[in-house]
Design a protein around this motif. Structure first.
Motif, PDB file in Angstrom:
ATOM      1  N   SER A 251       0.638  -1.342   0.004  1.00  0.00           N
ATOM      2  CA  SER A 251      -0.053   0.100  -0.112  1.00  0.00           C
ATOM      3  C   SER A 251       0.812   1.365  -0.036  1.00  0.00           C
ATOM      4  O   SER A 251       0.599   2.238  -0.671  1.00  0.00           O
ATOM      5  CB  SER A 251      -0.776   0.080   1.107  1.00  0.00           C
ATOM      6  OG  SER A 251      -1.695   1.166   1.281  1.00  0.00           O
ATOM      7  N   ASP A 252       1.929   1.262   0.836  1.00  0.00           N
ATOM      8  CA  ASP A 252       2.800   2.231   0.808  1.00  0.00           C
ATOM      9  C   ASP A 252       3.542   2.741  -0.439  1.00  0.00           C
ATOM     10  O   ASP A 252       3.804   3.794  -1.088  1.00  0.00           O
ATOM     11  CB  ASP A 252       4.114   2.218   1.897  1.00  0.00           C
ATOM     12  CG  ASP A 252       3.264   2.308   3.426  1.00  0.00           C
ATOM     13  OD1 ASP A 252       3.847   1.759   4.475  1.00  0.00           O
ATOM     14  OD2 ASP A 252       2.149   2.819   3.365  1.00  0.00           O
ATOM     15  N   ASN A 253       3.943   1.502  -1.187  1.00  0.00           N
ATOM     16  CA  ASN A 253       4.619   1.546  -2.435  1.00  0.00           C
ATOM     17  C   ASN A 253       3.835   2.017  -3.651  1.00  0.00           C
ATOM     18  O   ASN A 253       4.092   2.889  -4.423  1.00  0.00           O
ATOM     19  CB  ASN A 253       5.312   0.216  -2.854  1.00  0.00           C
ATOM     20  CG  ASN A 253       6.287  -0.174  -1.991  1.00  0.00           C
ATOM     21  OD1 ASN A 253       6.993   0.673  -1.147  1.00  0.00           O
ATOM     22  ND2 ASN A 253       6.460  -1.538  -1.667  1.00  0.00           N
ATOM     23  N   TYR A 254       2.408   1.611  -3.481  1.00  0.00           N
ATOM     24  CA  TYR A 254       1.330   2.151  -4.451  1.00  0.00           C
ATOM     25  C   TYR A 254       1.370   3.342  -4.546  1.00  0.00           C
ATOM     26  O   TYR A 254       0.906   4.011  -5.549  1.00  0.00           O
ATOM     27  CB  TYR A 254       0.047   1.078  -4.131  1.00  0.00           C
ATOM     28  CG  TYR A 254      -1.216   1.674  -5.004  1.00  0.00           C
ATOM     29  CD1 TYR A 254      -2.174   2.437  -4.795  1.00  0.00           C
ATOM     30  CD2 TYR A 254      -1.174   1.029  -6.686  1.00  0.00           C
ATOM     31  CE1 TYR A 254      -3.115   2.928  -5.701  1.00  0.00           C
ATOM     32  CE2 TYR A 254      -2.057   1.223  -7.164  1.00  0.00           C
ATOM     33  CZ  TYR A 254      -3.305   2.216  -6.977  1.00  0.00           C
ATOM     34  OH  TYR A 254      -4.124   2.540  -7.921  1.00  0.00           O
ATOM     35  N   LYS A 255       1.200   4.166  -3.376  1.00  0.00           N
ATOM     36  CA  LYS A 255       1.057   5.567  -3.390  1.00  0.00           C
ATOM     37  C   LYS A 255       2.076   6.435  -3.933  1.00  0.00           C
ATOM     38  O   LYS A 255       1.970   7.377  -4.558  1.00  0.00           O
ATOM     39  CB  LYS A 255       1.228   5.984  -1.753  1.00  0.00           C
ATOM     40  CG  LYS A 255      -0.105   5.612  -0.985  1.00  0.00           C
ATOM     41  CD  LYS A 255       0.050   5.945   0.420  1.00  0.00           C
ATOM     42  CE  LYS A 255      -1.223   5.367   1.467  1.00  0.00           C
ATOM     43  NZ  LYS A 255      -1.051   5.857   2.819  1.00  0.00           N
ATOM     44  N   THR A 256       3.177   5.652  -4.104  1.00  0.00           N
ATOM     45  CA  THR A 256       4.397   6.321  -4.962  1.00  0.00           C
ATOM     46  C   THR A 256       4.840   5.829  -6.085  1.00  0.00           C
ATOM     47  O   THR A 256       5.644   6.317  -6.997  1.00  0.00           O
ATOM     48  CB  THR A 256       5.667   6.557  -3.938  1.00  0.00           C
ATOM     49  OG1 THR A 256       6.000   5.187  -3.801  1.00  0.00           O
ATOM     50  CG2 THR A 256       5.320   7.413  -2.837  1.00  0.00           C
ATOM     51  N   ALA A 257       4.124   4.502  -6.664  1.00  0.00           N
ATOM     52  CA  ALA A 257       4.380   4.009  -7.806  1.00  0.00           C
ATOM     53  C   ALA A 257       4.134   4.798  -8.864  1.00  0.00           C
ATOM     54  O   ALA A 257       3.364   5.701  -8.981  1.00  0.00           O
ATOM     55  CB  ALA A 257       3.704   2.518  -7.761  1.00  0.00           C
ATOM     56  N   THR A 258       4.845   4.646 -10.250  1.00  0.00           N
ATOM     57  CA  THR A 258       4.655   5.243 -11.495  1.00  0.00           C
ATOM     58  C   THR A 258       4.229   4.207 -12.632  1.00  0.00           C
ATOM     59  O   THR A 258       3.013   3.940 -12.703  1.00  0.00           O
ATOM     60  CB  THR A 258       5.899   6.163 -11.748  1.00  0.00           C
ATOM     61  OG1 THR A 258       7.142   5.176 -11.583  1.00  0.00           O
ATOM     62  CG2 THR A 258       6.079   7.130 -10.781  1.00  0.00           C
TER      63      THR A 258
ATOM     64  N   ALA B  56       2.508   0.530 -11.152  1.00  0.00           N
ATOM     65  CA  ALA B  56       1.322   0.643 -10.196  1.00  0.00           C
ATOM     66  C   ALA B  56       0.551  -0.433 -10.122  1.00  0.00           C
ATOM     67  O   ALA B  56      -0.205  -0.813  -9.043  1.00  0.00           O
ATOM     68  CB  ALA B  56       0.881   2.217 -10.428  1.00  0.00           C
TER      69      ALA B  56
END
Length: 552
Positions: free
Chosen positions: A480-487, A490
């Motif tokens: 979830s934390d990675n998804y917020k900053t994924a490009t 995602a």
């Protein structure tokens, strides 16, 4: 012509020689009690500060005065003395007289302070003019007491201590000075014979002796400066004049006393210290502790000093209720205080089957059962129950405040039960109970191990699924934390997050179910742990048998 020129030059030399200063300072001191500069006749300098006054004691008149760069504010002739008004911080004074000569740049031996009065006593001589024939140099020896005094010849520094030199004959003035001594000045003629002078300075100091009672080792200050010795102080040298002596000791009032030192005399100062404390004795049990204003003071009875005031005393002891008291300490008084914490009690009821067992409490025999033991301090105790023919039973109990703790025990017998032969003589019961004890024991043993295996299985399952659920939850949170900053990735991160969010609750739910089954199986195992049967030998007419008791 040469002879006339020589006579004229000698005459000029002789006139110059006798024109040297016949002025010297006999003493210089500070007048602490003189308020002339501060109250009676004050003057201000160019900076608006109150001037210091030097009272120059002399019977001569016609003097003129020059100071250092700070200048002189005023010079006023008085009866038998001059009043010289100076700014504070002045360092030197030059005294001039048409007949007596010049005392140039006399340095004050003490700092010149604002609004302070000082006394300077001058010693002057008379001018004597004589014509001496020209002779060769002659020896002059000046001895001083004390040794090391400063010798001035014709107002110029000559030596520290004994002066010996070969000088030209003629008339000379001398001045001898030393700290804590009165200066001495005079005049002498050096002819064609050796001259020896011995100058004994009169002391300008006395002594002070300081004692303190009822206790010694008090600190001492004189004129605001600490002395490196405590009481008793013996024969401390002080300059003549007024001084302030201060005596200080912890837990006593400081004492200030003014003294006047006279040349060569000893002034005794006997100080009676007034206490600022009271003497307190607090009596308590040996293993109790004293807290003074909530700060640990001592263990056991304490005796000491406390400054005057109000204090809160608390005596603490394990298993006892603290004793508290406020005390008002008065300086100079003694108090004795007895504080005893009150015990915190409970009670113990002991019942045994059979009765009559001896109760041993913490290794000390008490009474026999059934009985009640009162006034027991709260806390943990080890109780032993013993009776002849029965096994000793040990138990750990807890006594609580105001409560009665119940201990009820059955003592196991150490002897085989006796059965009257006439009651079982015609009995054929051995056939009935021949194999029952072994079968019952086997049945309960099988039941116990069955639950033990199940309990282990449920425990392992709960740990594994719980760990899986926890890991899935942490992975889902990380995704979830990675998804917020994924490009670019995602979508992949989101799928992982959804997968872990699905696995986590399922695994944790299974872990909870396994935990519940583990608890229930543990209860069943506990019930199967102890067989509800007991066996004992039974004598019969034709042999013997085994008896069984089943507890419902």
């Amino acid at each position: 012509m040469k002879r006339i020129l020589t006579i004229l030059l000698f005459a000029l030399f002789t006139e110059t020689l006798f024109a040297q200063s016949q002025i010297s300072v006999q003493s210089f001191r500070k007048l602490d009690s003189d308020m002339t500069a501060r109250i009676e006749s004050p003057k201000k300098d160019q900076n608006g500060d109150i001037c210091a006054i030097i009272k120059v004691v002399t019977t001569q008149t016609g003097f003129t005065w020059d100071s250092d760069g700070l200048g002189i504010i005023s010079a006023e002739p008085k009866v038998g003395e001059y009043w010289i008004y100076l700014p504070w911080g002045a360092k030197r004074l030059t005294i001039k007289h048409p007949q007596l000569g010049v005392l140039r740049e006399y340095q004050y031996p003490v700092p010149i302070e604002r609004a302070t009065v000082y006394e300077m006593v001058l010693t002057t001589g008379k001018v004597v003019t004589s014509v001496e024939p020209i002779v060769t140099g002659q020896w002059l020896l000046i001895n001083t007491e004390p040794a090391g005094a400063m010798v001035y010849l014709n107002d110029k520094f000559a030596s520290n201590g004994t002066y010996q030199a070969r000088i030209k004959p003629g008339s000379y003035t001398y001045r001898v000075e030393a700290p804590l001594y009165h200066s001495e000045a005079g005049k002498f003629d050096l002819t064609d014979t050796r001259k020896e002078l011995t100058v004994k300075l009169k002391p300008a100091f006395g002594f002070v002796t300081v004692n303190s009672s009822p206790e010694e080792d008090a600190r001492i200050s004189i004129d605001g400066k600490p002395v490196d010795k405590n009481t008793p102080l013996k024969n401390e040298a002080l300059a003549s004049g007024d001084h302030w002596v201060q005596v200080i000791k912890d837990m006593y009032e400081p004492v200030n006393q003014k003294i006047t030192i006279v040349d060569g005399q000893t002034v005794p100062v006997n100080v009676v210290l007034v206490p600022t404390f009271g003497e307190i004795t607090i009596t308590i049990p040996e293993n109790a502790t004293i807290y003074l204003d909530n700060v640990l003071k001592s263990t056991g009875t304490w005796k000491g000093r406390l400054n005057a005031g109000v204090y809160s005393i608390e005596v603490r002891r394990e298993k006892y209720r603290s004793a508290k008291q406020d005390i008002d300490v008065t300086a100079g008084q003694k108090q004795s205080i007895d504080l005893q914490p009150s015990p915190i009690f409970g009670a113990l009821d002991v019942i045994t089957t059979p009765p009559g067992a001896t109760i041993t409490l913490e290794g000390k025999e008490q009474v026999t059962t059934p009985n009640t033991i009162n006034n027991l301090l709260i806390g943990e105790y080890k109780v032993q129950l013993s009776k002849q023919g029965y096994s000793t039973v040990s138990r750990q109990i807890t006594i609580e405040e105001g409560k009665i703790t119940m201990l009820k025990e059955t003592l196991p017998s150490t002897a085989a039960p006796k059965i009257e032969r006439d009651k079982i003589a015609d009995s054929d019961q051995p056939k009935v109970i021949d194999k029952a004890p072994k079968e019952i024991a086997k049945s309960y043993s099988t039941e116990y191990y069955k639950y033990k295996k199940r309990k282990s299985l449920w425990l392992v399952s709960a740990l594994v699924t719980g760990a899986a659920g926890t890991v899935s939850y942490l992975q889902a949170k990380s995704a979830s934390d990675n998804y917020k900053t994924a490009t670019t990735d995602a979508e992949d991160v989101y799928k992982k997050m959804e997968l872990y969010n699905m696995i986590s609750p399922i695994a944790l739910g299974v872990a909870g179910f396994c935990t519940i089954e583990f608890i229930l199986t543990s209860g069943k195992q506990a019930k199967a742990r102890k067989l509800p049967v007991s066996f004992y030998p039974v004598p019969l007419r034709n042999g013997g048998g085994l008896g069984l008791t089943y507890n419902f």
